[in-house]
Design a protein around this motif. Structure first.
Motif, PDB file in Angstrom:
ATOM      1  N   ALA B 140       0.842  -1.202   0.000  1.00  0.00           N
ATOM      2  CA  ALA B 140       0.000   0.000   0.000  1.00  0.00           C
ATOM      3  C   ALA B 140       0.875   1.248   0.000  1.00  0.00           C
ATOM      4  O   ALA B 140       0.608   2.210  -0.724  1.00  0.00           O
ATOM      5  N   GLN B 141       1.936   1.227   0.803  1.00  0.00           N
ATOM      6  CA  GLN B 141       2.841   2.380   0.833  1.00  0.00           C
ATOM      7  C   GLN B 141       3.527   2.574  -0.508  1.00  0.00           C
ATOM      8  O   GLN B 141       3.634   3.691  -1.013  1.00  0.00           O
ATOM      9  N   VAL B 145      -0.488   5.022  -1.376  1.00  0.00           N
ATOM     10  CA  VAL B 145      -1.691   5.281  -0.576  1.00  0.00           C
ATOM     11  C   VAL B 145      -1.339   6.274   0.536  1.00  0.00           C
ATOM     12  O   VAL B 145      -0.396   6.046   1.297  1.00  0.00           O
ATOM     13  N   GLU B 146      -2.099   7.379   0.608  1.00  0.00           N
ATOM     14  CA  GLU B 146      -1.712   8.433   1.570  1.00  0.00           C
ATOM     15  C   GLU B 146      -2.103   8.099   2.997  1.00  0.00           C
ATOM     16  O   GLU B 146      -1.395   8.427   3.935  1.00  0.00           O
ATOM     17  N   ASP B 377      -0.468  -3.533  -7.327  1.00  0.00           N
ATOM     18  CA  ASP B 377      -1.672  -3.274  -8.137  1.00  0.00           C
ATOM     19  C   ASP B 377      -2.943  -3.294  -7.284  1.00  0.00           C
ATOM     20  O   ASP B 377      -3.922  -2.633  -7.623  1.00  0.00           O
ATOM     21  N   ASP B 378      -2.944  -4.080  -6.215  1.00  0.00           N
ATOM     22  CA  ASP B 378      -4.137  -4.177  -5.369  1.00  0.00           C
ATOM     23  C   ASP B 378      -4.439  -2.872  -4.635  1.00  0.00           C
ATOM     24  O   ASP B 378      -5.518  -2.726  -4.053  1.00  0.00           O
ATOM     25  N   PHE B 379      -3.487  -1.971  -4.626  1.00  0.00           N
ATOM     26  CA  PHE B 379      -3.672  -0.698  -3.917  1.00  0.00           C
ATOM     27  C   PHE B 379      -3.704   0.497  -4.877  1.00  0.00           C
ATOM     28  O   PHE B 379      -3.553   1.638  -4.462  1.00  0.00           O
ATOM     29  N   THR B 380      -3.861   0.199  -6.158  1.00  0.00           N
ATOM     30  CA  THR B 380      -4.032   1.249  -7.149  1.00  0.00           C
ATOM     31  C   THR B 380      -5.268   0.904  -7.976  1.00  0.00           C
ATOM     32  O   THR B 380      -5.766  -0.210  -7.921  1.00  0.00           O
ATOM     33  N   LYS B 381      -5.750   1.857  -8.719  1.00  0.00           N
ATOM     34  CA  LYS B 381      -6.767   1.553  -9.721  1.00  0.00           C
ATOM     35  C   LYS B 381      -6.378   2.311 -10.968  1.00  0.00           C
ATOM     36  O   LYS B 381      -5.612   3.270 -10.923  1.00  0.00           O
ATOM     37  N   LYS B 382      -6.931   1.881 -12.093  1.00  0.00           N
ATOM     38  CA  LYS B 382      -6.593   2.494 -13.369  1.00  0.00           C
ATOM     39  C   LYS B 382      -7.793   3.274 -13.881  1.00  0.00           C
ATOM     40  O   LYS B 382      -8.930   2.923 -13.605  1.00  0.00           O
TER      41      LYS B 382
END
Lengths: 424, 424
Positions: B140-141, B145-146, B377-382
């Motif tokens: 996540a970091q 992710v803030e 990728d699990d902590f981003t989205k496109k």
């Protein structure tokens, strides 16, 4: 259209169809029947729900040939070019297996492997969209999935619409079965005599299909279960209200529960768009659907300034976002949540629905906060690769046993110790 | 351990805990209470389930300082090095926003955006594993992710174990709340006076936590709900039975429902491992758990040859796969389904559980057929990016309207026509 001055928080009117208890029970029964009786159950259920008794589910060469005779040349050419564009875009998403090496012999990496097999559900009736077939099949093909199975209910003549047959054939889909509904989902998940089971089911469907996908999830993977479609248009005073009204209506014609929303700091534009929507609505073939959508789920939010408008867009996290402002490209960085971002006056949503290349299967219902458009990654999975040399384990073994013992997992520590002892 | 000559199909004995009706109801009630009463409900539920009345949920500086006094220097050093390795590996997974341009002005691309906020659940009691915190927080970091919020139930002294506090602090986690169970999941999803809601919940937990995660899914995203852990060892006659037995037991000590399986073409090795498991089991602190796991879920499959053994491994699609054959690296291409692949005699599973760098949150229960290890990728989205110039729409507009009309979506076609008309 309602014009609302935004003061603070807004959100989409979310609607997730959970299905009635009767629908749930019907789906459970259908799945059990298909598991127990295989093809026989499929035959009977197809006769019951689609009104056709089929001799065989498999699409034949003759059906495909007939479809090519039926389809207009112009449509065929457009299908071919769309396929090319979509393939080109998705090819750019493909990831390779990688490995990193260290001097002590360590190798770490990530192996990317396509799924073995995927089932693509294509709805019947009016929603048998060629574009939807392309958008679901192409990323799977680009990922390298070897077996792609397409299912869709037969029409009353026992076949599929020409557009569906031609599109599937142009894509090179080899396995096509004329079966739909929850029974098709069950067949894909558990297999029958004719249909070997697959690993993942994608594609839209009605409430029965959605409930069946939910029910088989775990046995196989599924894509997201889409809610009604949404568009948000972010526009300033320079935007053309005729374009905006047309784009809002193109969303509204999908479904009475679709949302079409304009967010703008310009009150004048808000009024012009509201008026223009009424004008354009008048002559639409799907006027009733579109009018219901605009009435119940449409809105125009007027904000203090553009910054606040962007803030509202991020709160809505729309499936489709159009940016019709003076400098749309400069706003990309400020948009945090949107499935697809259409920039400038000529990037009308249908450009992306059909043709440009990016996927039109997008996160609905505000899930763009954490979900992505359908993409090649959805048809691959990763495996970690770990190789430690004897030297690497010698150098790091003690740290590993320390951590294992900190967690009270003695057998973990001993698995390392057995290797360290060997050295003495 | 059972030695079984494999003839045809094998599969893991799958066990997915669905929870009893009583458990389901309890979770529903807890979620409703937290939604209605916020912090007050959290206080009351924490007193009820964890036996502590807290003044405040937030972890204090003093607690963290005390934890540093408690923790052994060696453990702290190992934690720090593990963090570094895990960060390094995950940094290699990071994807950038990309764009492709065409001569007619078209721009298409994919924007990668980190999620705004993530909640990490850390189980209490003996399962409060520092390694699990690292594996959930670091990707996540790295994703960017803030806001990362960590929750875990308090011990009876009202605080967390030193290992947990130190690890969270070393990672730089800023928001930590001493609350666990379904109430913590509800607080993360819906928010309370103290805890602002997040977008995704990750991390393992007991059945109540799992049920609560399922219940809030849709409101927020969740990670997969993990089943019991598995290891499959693929070995040939050259492999060391002592290593294999130790590795099987390191899995078995986790849970009576964990699976430890050896697949080998060598009958002699099969027998040696079976004997060695008995020997090593004798002195394990968690002997009872490990023995139950080996008895109920353990197995040794003997195959005709190595090719058949690999086939069995792919059928099992294990969470952890160890390859102890003469040339392990040459087999990577043949392994299609596995969460993590540990190659060679010195890559014992705990190397990856704690230290090497790849994630230890892996697909269980055969879902490695279609799922991946937890990753960035699990902590981003496109978000798709689509820009069409006026020229591009002029050139392609007719094809788009053809496709829209083929699908009977007239308002889609008109949205394009309005732009084409403008040119005349």
């Amino acid at each position: 259209m309602k014009i609302i001055n935004v003061t603070k928080n807004v959100s989409l009117k979310r609607t997730i169809e959970a299905g009635t208890e009767t629908q749930q029970q019907a789906v459970t029964q259908i799945i059990e029947k298909v598991k127990a009786y295989g093809d026989e159950a499929l035959m009977a259920l197809t006769e019951k729900f689609d009104g056709v008794r089929l001799q065989s589910f498999a699409v034949t060469k003759e059906e495909i040939e007939r479809a090519y005779e039926e389809i207009e040349e112009e449509a065929l050419a457009a299908i071919r070019e769309a396929i090319e564009n979509i393939r080109d875009f998705h090819a750019r998403q493909k990831r390779e297996t990688w490995i990193t090496t260290k001097e002590d012999g360590t190798m770490l990496g990530q192996k990317v492997t396509p799924l073995d097999s995927v089932g693509v559900y294509v709805p019947g009736g009016r929603a048998a969209y060629p574009s939807s077939i392309m958008m679901n099949v192409i990323p799977a093909q680009v990922a390298g999935v070897e077996r792609i199975v397409m299912v869709s209910p037969p029409q009353s003549n026992g076949s599929w619409p020409a557009g569906v047959l031609v599109t599937a054939n142009e894509l090179g889909v080899k396995e096509m079965y004329k079966v739909g509904g929850a029974q098709a989902v069950a067949a894909l998940a558990y297999g029958t005599e004719t249909i070997a089971p697959i690993d993942k089911i994608v594609g839209p469907g009605n409430i029965y299909v959605a409930l069946a996908k939910r029910a088989v999830f775990g046995q196989v993977d599924i894509d997201m279960i889409a809610g009604p479609s949404e568009i948000v248009v972010l526009a300033d005073e320079k935007a053309n209200p005729i374009f905006i009204a047309a784009d809002l209506l193109s969303q509204a014609e999908h479904d009475p529960m679709a949302s079409a929303i304009l967010v703008t700091p310009c009150e004048k534009l808000a009024q012009k768009v509201a008026d223009e929507v009424i004008v354009q609505l008048e002559t639409l073939p799907k006027k009733d659907i579109a009018a219901a959508s605009i009435q119940d789920y449409g809105a125009i939010y007027v904000t203090q300034d553009l910054a606040e408008a962007i803030d509202v867009v991020n709160q809505l996290a729309p499936e489709h976002l159009e940016v019709l402002t003076e400098e749309p490209l400069t706003l990309i960085g400020k948009i945090k949540h949107a499935g697809a971002i259409f920039l400038g006056p000529y990037s009308s949503e249908p450009v992306g629905d059909y043709f440009a290349g990016p996927n039109h299967v997008l996160p609905t219902n505000g899930t763009a906060r954490f979900s992505s458009p359908l993409n090649v990654d959805d048809f691959t999975k990763k495996s970690s690769i770990i190789y430690y040399s004897q030297a690497a384990l010698q150098a790091n073994g003690k740290k590993i046993t320390t951590l294992a013992r900190l967690e009270g997992l003695e057998a973990h520590a001993r698995a390392i110790d057995k290797r360290l002892e060997e050295e003495k």
